[in-house]
Design a protein around this motif. Structure first.
Motif, PDB file in Angstrom:
ATOM      1  N   ILE A   1       3.776  -7.342 -10.366  1.00  0.00           N
ATOM      2  CA  ILE A   1       4.385  -5.999 -10.297  1.00  0.00           C
ATOM      3  C   ILE A   1       5.455  -6.023  -9.212  1.00  0.00           C
ATOM      4  CG2 ILE A   1       3.965  -3.565  -9.738  1.00  0.00           C
ATOM      5  CD1 ILE A   1       1.079  -3.936 -10.793  1.00  0.00           C
ATOM      6  N   LEU A   2       6.614  -5.494  -9.548  1.00  0.00           N
ATOM      7  CA  LEU A   2       7.660  -5.256  -8.545  1.00  0.00           C
ATOM      8  C   LEU A   2       7.719  -3.745  -8.360  1.00  0.00           C
ATOM      9  CD1 LEU A   2      10.238  -5.921  -6.838  1.00  0.00           C
ATOM     10  CD2 LEU A   2      11.542  -5.669  -8.959  1.00  0.00           C
ATOM     11  N   SER A   3       7.218  -3.268  -7.227  1.00  0.00           N
ATOM     12  CA  SER A   3       7.126  -1.819  -7.024  1.00  0.00           C
ATOM     13  C   SER A   3       8.263  -1.311  -6.137  1.00  0.00           C
ATOM     14  CB  SER A   3       5.753  -1.467  -6.438  1.00  0.00           C
ATOM     15  OG  SER A   3       5.560  -0.066  -6.464  1.00  0.00           O
ATOM     16  N   ALA A   4       8.153  -0.040  -5.738  1.00  0.00           N
ATOM     17  CA  ALA A   4       9.144   0.582  -4.856  1.00  0.00           C
ATOM     18  C   ALA A   4       8.701   0.350  -3.409  1.00  0.00           C
ATOM     19  CB  ALA A   4       9.268   2.048  -5.218  1.00  0.00           C
ATOM     20  N   THR A   5       8.349   1.408  -2.659  1.00  0.00           N
ATOM     21  CA  THR A   5       7.849   1.183  -1.301  1.00  0.00           C
ATOM     22  C   THR A   5       6.323   1.122  -1.326  1.00  0.00           C
ATOM     23  OG1 THR A   5       7.682   3.547  -0.821  1.00  0.00           O
ATOM     24  CG2 THR A   5       9.764   2.467  -0.250  1.00  0.00           C
ATOM     25  N   GLN A   6       5.771   0.575  -0.265  1.00  0.00           N
ATOM     26  CA  GLN A   6       4.306   0.433  -0.218  1.00  0.00           C
ATOM     27  C   GLN A   6       3.571   1.762  -0.174  1.00  0.00           C
ATOM     28  OE1 GLN A   6       2.297  -2.225   2.424  1.00  0.00           O
ATOM     29  NE2 GLN A   6       3.847  -3.784   2.112  1.00  0.00           N
ATOM     30  N   ASN A   7       4.236   2.806   0.298  1.00  0.00           N
ATOM     31  CA  ASN A   7       3.545   4.086   0.463  1.00  0.00           C
ATOM     32  C   ASN A   7       3.827   5.085  -0.644  1.00  0.00           C
ATOM     33  OD1 ASN A   7       2.834   2.965   2.834  1.00  0.00           O
ATOM     34  ND2 ASN A   7       3.935   4.397   4.148  1.00  0.00           N
TER      35      ASN A   7
END
Ligand code: RAM
Length: 361
Positions: free
Chosen positions: A187-193
């Protein structure tokens, strides 16, 4: 919007109660910041709803996106600001240039000082923005989260683009079909939070734990921070570190566009399947050159439009954010407030070669 998920996939949404509990829990634990707001429900109001109240004139509504230079957030906010004009109010967008956890705090404080009637926020962290948003609500400024939720107690409404469960599970279902249910994925996500991506990822993992996916393995989740360059580099790093990788899910418009750009210019083109959430305008060339077969999204304009009308209904006393209340969202028609102050726009659309040219956003 037209090409909806097949009924088979929609049936997956039936486990609503479990999901809601999960979603609430997620909103309270998705970030790295301390959560002191986990009281379960949306912010409560003592006021009584007056469903017949007209929308007030001259309402001041401010959109606070995750970051101002994200093309997706721009579309949402511009449509929202246009909608404010329909009911004779004044809309604007302010916000940070990066999507880090606390980057929105100073903007909220300024909007409170300016006595806006409502703040609409796509939260970069479910908890980091809570204190200032609670201050806003104390001063009778309405708070509407859209796109990415805060902890429920820190806003009156959350305008969700689609069911979080449907978004998360369908991302895995689509990729699995493309990969014949086999192989390593990442998975390539956005920010960790980011509350929205973290909620979707929880549903992705839950979906992947089913027996149908026993031959698929999620090897890694990386974070491109909704920054084009970082997302590009994270994709490059992933493919290098996992030479057997067969598929990537990028549930972020910034991430999927950067990943597609990297893959199209590398030797991985045609070998690694990329799916996720993107805007047709950013993804068109990668669909046409065969780098990406399909991706999904909702209509970001409708999300902004619905957000504006919901905020105006709150600020005019038509609704308070309690479950079951109804309001009219201009040309989109009537919407009902669900559990924990959630209002759902509608199902997403899947884009591919056959339909992408019908969409221009
Ligand atoms: C990015 C942002 C946004 C998300 C979309 C799909 O633009 O992370 O919050 O909803 O992707």
């Amino acid at each position: 919007m037209n090409q909806r998920f097949p009924a088979r996939r929609r049936r997956a949404a039936a486990t609503a109660a479990a999901v809601c509990a999960l979603a609430v829990a997620l909103a309270g634990c998705g970030g790295t910041t301390k959560n002191d707001n986990d009281n379960g429900g949306a912010a409560k109001s003592d006021a009584k709803a007056d469903p017949g109240a007209p929308l007030k004139k001259g309402l001041k509504l401010a959109f606070l996106p995750k970051q101002i230079n994200n093309p997706y957030e721009k579309i949402v906010d511009e449509a929202g600001i246009t909608a404010v004009g329909e009911f004779g109010g004044k809309g604007k967008e302010v916000g940070p240039s990066d999507a880090s956890a606390s980057s929105q705090v100073s903007y909220i404080n300024t909007l409170v000082q300016q006595r806006q009637d409502a703040i609409l926020i796509a939260a970069n962290d479910p908890n980091a923005v809570c204190g200032p948003l609670k201050q806003a609500m104390k001063k009778d400024i309405k708070v509407v989260a859209y796109d990415s939720d805060t902890a429920p107690a820190c806003r009156q409404l959350f305008i969700n683009q689609a069911s979080s469960e449907e978004i998360g599970r369908s991302q895995v279902q689509h990729l699995a079909e493309q990969l014949d249910y086999k192989g390593q994925i990442a998975i390539l996500s956005a920010t960790q939070n980011a509350t929205n991506q973290n909620t979707w990822i929880r549903f992705m993992k839950d979906e992947l734990s089913k027996p149908a996916y026993k031959n698929m393995k999620l090897v890694k989740t990386v974070y491109g921070d909704d920054d084009d360059q970082k997302s590009f580099q994270e994709t490059q790093g992933l493919l290098k570190a996992y030479p057997k990788l067969k598929g990537i899910i990028a549930p972020t418009t910034v991430g999927i566009a950067a990943a597609a750009r990297y893959i199209s210019g590398s030797s991985y083109g045609g070998k690694v399947v990329l799916n996720g959430l993107g805007t047709p305008n950013q993804m068109r060339k990668y669909v046409k050159d065969g780098t990406v077969e399909q991706f999904a999204l909702w209509d970001p304009k409708k999300l902004g439009y619905l957000g504006s009308y919901a905020a105006a209904a709150l600020a005019s006393g038509q609704i308070t954010g309690a479950e079951g209340e109804k309001f009219k969202a201009g040309k989109l028609g009537e919407y009902t407030v669900g559990k924990n102050g959630e209002v759902i726009l509608g199902p997403p659309t899947v884009f591919e070669k056959s339909n992408i040219d019908k969409y221009h956003f």
